[in-house]
Write a protein that holds these residues in place. Structure first.
Motif, PDB file in Angstrom:
ATOM      1  N   ASP A  11       1.039  -1.056   0.146  1.00 14.37           N
ATOM      2  CA  ASP A  11       0.253  -0.559   0.171  1.00 14.37           C
ATOM      3  C   ASP A  11       0.772   1.317   0.250  1.00 14.37           C
ATOM      4  N   ARG A  12       2.411   0.920   0.853  1.00 18.03           N
ATOM      5  CA  ARG A  12       2.865   2.804   0.418  1.00 18.03           C
ATOM      6  C   ARG A  12       4.156   2.775  -0.132  1.00 18.03           C
ATOM      7  N   GLU A  13       3.485   1.670  -1.436  1.00 16.87           N
ATOM      8  CA  GLU A  13       4.387   2.068  -2.755  1.00 16.87           C
ATOM      9  C   GLU A  13       3.227   1.899  -4.333  1.00 16.87           C
ATOM     10  N   ARG A  14       2.606   2.816  -3.935  1.00 22.43           N
ATOM     11  CA  ARG A  14       1.266   3.286  -5.351  1.00 22.43           C
ATOM     12  C   ARG A  14       1.796   3.101  -6.901  1.00 22.43           C
ATOM     13  N   TRP A  15       3.308   3.776  -6.678  1.00 20.50           N
ATOM     14  CA  TRP A  15       4.024   4.089  -8.077  1.00 20.50           C
ATOM     15  C   TRP A  15       4.319   2.666  -8.441  1.00 20.50           C
ATOM     16  N   LEU A  16       3.693   1.282  -8.162  1.00 21.11           N
ATOM     17  CA  LEU A  16       4.324   0.290  -8.459  1.00 21.11           C
ATOM     18  C   LEU A  16       3.205   0.676  -9.842  1.00 21.11           C
ATOM     19  N   PRO A  17       3.481   0.224 -11.418  1.00 26.59           N
ATOM     20  CA  PRO A  17       2.791  -0.081 -12.088  1.00 26.59           C
ATOM     21  C   PRO A  17       2.107  -1.345 -11.924  1.00 26.59           C
ATOM     22  N   LYS A  18       0.891  -1.196 -12.699  1.00 24.85           N
ATOM     23  CA  LYS A  18      -0.198  -2.242 -12.074  1.00 24.85           C
ATOM     24  C   LYS A  18       0.513  -3.611 -12.863  1.00 24.85           C
ATOM     25  N   TRP A  19       0.806  -3.374 -13.512  1.00 23.73           N
ATOM     26  CA  TRP A  19       1.067  -4.980 -14.337  1.00 23.73           C
ATOM     27  C   TRP A  19       2.271  -5.530 -13.810  1.00 23.73           C
ATOM     28  N   PHE A  20       3.377  -4.287 -12.917  1.00 22.52           N
ATOM     29  CA  PHE A  20       4.172  -4.635 -11.768  1.00 22.52           C
ATOM     30  C   PHE A  20       3.764  -5.870 -10.535  1.00 22.52           C
ATOM     31  N   VAL A  21       3.149  -5.332 -10.750  1.00 22.16           N
ATOM     32  CA  VAL A  21       1.843  -5.869  -9.371  1.00 22.16           C
ATOM     33  C   VAL A  21       1.074  -7.304  -9.143  1.00 22.16           C
ATOM     34  N   GLU A  22      -0.105  -7.392 -10.464  1.00 20.37           N
ATOM     35  CA  GLU A  22      -0.470  -8.179 -10.812  1.00 20.37           C
ATOM     36  C   GLU A  22       0.375  -9.459 -11.522  1.00 20.37           C
ATOM     37  N   GLU A  23       1.319  -9.428 -12.000  1.00 20.83           N
ATOM     38  CA  GLU A  23       2.791 -10.090 -11.891  1.00 20.83           C
ATOM     39  C   GLU A  23       3.095 -10.611 -11.237  1.00 20.83           C
ATOM     40  N   MET A  24       3.582 -10.102  -9.899  1.00 18.40           N
ATOM     41  CA  MET A  24       4.113 -10.368  -9.266  1.00 18.40           C
ATOM     42  C   MET A  24       2.808 -10.770  -7.622  1.00 18.40           C
ATOM     43  N   GLN A  25       1.642 -10.925  -7.886  1.00 21.02           N
ATOM     44  CA  GLN A  25       0.857 -11.125  -7.179  1.00 21.02           C
ATOM     45  C   GLN A  25       0.402 -12.888  -7.176  1.00 21.02           C
ATOM     46  N   GLU A  26       1.017 -12.924  -8.841  1.00 16.95           N
ATOM     47  CA  GLU A  26       0.814 -14.240  -9.069  1.00 16.95           C
ATOM     48  C   GLU A  26       2.098 -15.415  -9.302  1.00 16.95           C
ATOM     49  N   ARG A  27       3.570 -13.951  -9.076  1.00 17.36           N
ATOM     50  CA  ARG A  27       4.144 -14.946  -8.229  1.00 17.36           C
ATOM     51  C   ARG A  27       4.257 -15.361  -6.912  1.00 17.36           C
ATOM     52  N   VAL A  28       3.687 -14.559  -6.495  1.00 14.65           N
ATOM     53  CA  VAL A  28       3.647 -15.470  -5.020  1.00 14.65           C
ATOM     54  C   VAL A  28       2.476 -15.759  -4.368  1.00 14.65           C
ATOM     55  N   GLN A  29       1.776 -15.540  -4.742  1.00 19.19           N
ATOM     56  CA  GLN A  29       0.788 -17.086  -4.890  1.00 19.19           C
ATOM     57  C   GLN A  29       1.682 -18.887  -4.935  1.00 19.19           C
ATOM     58  N   GLU A  30       2.049 -18.472  -6.329  1.00 21.72           N
ATOM     59  CA  GLU A  30       3.531 -19.895  -6.981  1.00 21.72           C
ATOM     60  C   GLU A  30       3.836 -20.673  -5.865  1.00 21.72           C
ATOM     61  N   TYR A  31       4.628 -19.032  -4.891  1.00 22.22           N
ATOM     62  CA  TYR A  31       5.553 -19.170  -3.400  1.00 22.22           C
ATOM     63  C   TYR A  31       4.762 -19.579  -2.753  1.00 22.22           C
ATOM     64  N   VAL A  32       4.047 -20.075  -2.480  1.00 21.67           N
ATOM     65  CA  VAL A  32       2.614 -19.861  -1.081  1.00 21.67           C
ATOM     66  C   VAL A  32       2.715 -21.256  -1.517  1.00 21.67           C
TER      67      VAL A  32
END
Length: 220
Positions: free
Chosen positions: A184-205
């Protein structure tokens, strides 16, 4: 002089990083470290980095950037890639008469690297003269490396998975306990980056369920 196999210390890595950043600055280019060198500056202790990875905030071709560095500092030199299919050269820094350090140059858009505002570049005590990528970006790019290495057809790349996991585990602990990182403190991050990384976080979990609470604390 050929690349050395001598073990590099943290001091050696920082010497190479400072030299590269200084050369880039002389050409008006902002940059920041990521990868294992940045991990060490943020406080990871599981291993010493063995090279320097630098993101240069520009649209210039990385090969042109390497040439600019060479012009400014003759301690740097280029070696053709070991793979004859590659068209790029590898940048090395002469640490001493017996030691050299590889310096990788990347730009936003490569390997899921987002465009990083200069105002978001971090400086961590006691190495305030070395710019590093924002902590959460560092962690997420390390996660990108883990997901890539898992499916790489080359054994030597798959061998990096265990080290990636050790890095990620320690970074997750630092993120929550030391730096209070949160999406939430990194609102500058591009949407595509956040969405891509959410998928990678799910894979890691899915692979490491015990990490779920830490990722949740980071806003994922």
């Amino acid at each position: 002089m050929s690349p050395s196999n001598n073990v590099l210390t943290g001091k050696d890595i920082r010497k190479a990083a400072r030299a590269a950043v200084a050369a880039l600055k002389e050409h008006g280019l902002d940059a920041c470290l990521f990868g294992s060198a940045a991990c060490a500056i943020y406080g990871t202790e599981n291993r010493e980095p063995n090279d320097v990875d630098i993101i240069v905030i520009t649209e210039m071709d990385p090969e042109d950037i390497k040439e600019l560095i060479l012009v400014w500092d003759d301690r740097f030199y280029l070696v053709p890639s070991a793979n004859p299919r590659n068209t790029y050269s590898v940048l090395w820094f002469t640490v001493s008469s017996r030691k050299t350090c590889k310096v990788d140059i990347l730009i936003p858009g490569l390997l899921s690297i987002p465009n990083i505002p200069v105002s978001k570049i971090s400086y961590i005590e006691p190495f305030q003269d070395i710019p590093v990528v924002p902590f959460l970006v560092l962690l997420l790019l390390k996660l990108r490396g883990w997901t890539d290495h898992r499916v790489d057809h080359r054994q030597h790349m798959r061998d990096k998975v265990e080290v990636d996991e050790e890095d990620i585990e320690e970074l997750l602990e630092l993120a929550v306990q030391e730096y209070g990182a949160n999406l939430d403190r990194e609102r500058w991050l591009p949407k595509w980056f956040v969405e891509e990384m959410q998928e990678r976080v799910q894979e890691y979990v899915e692979e490491w369920p015990d990490s779920e609470n830490n990722w949740r604390n980071l806003g994922f």
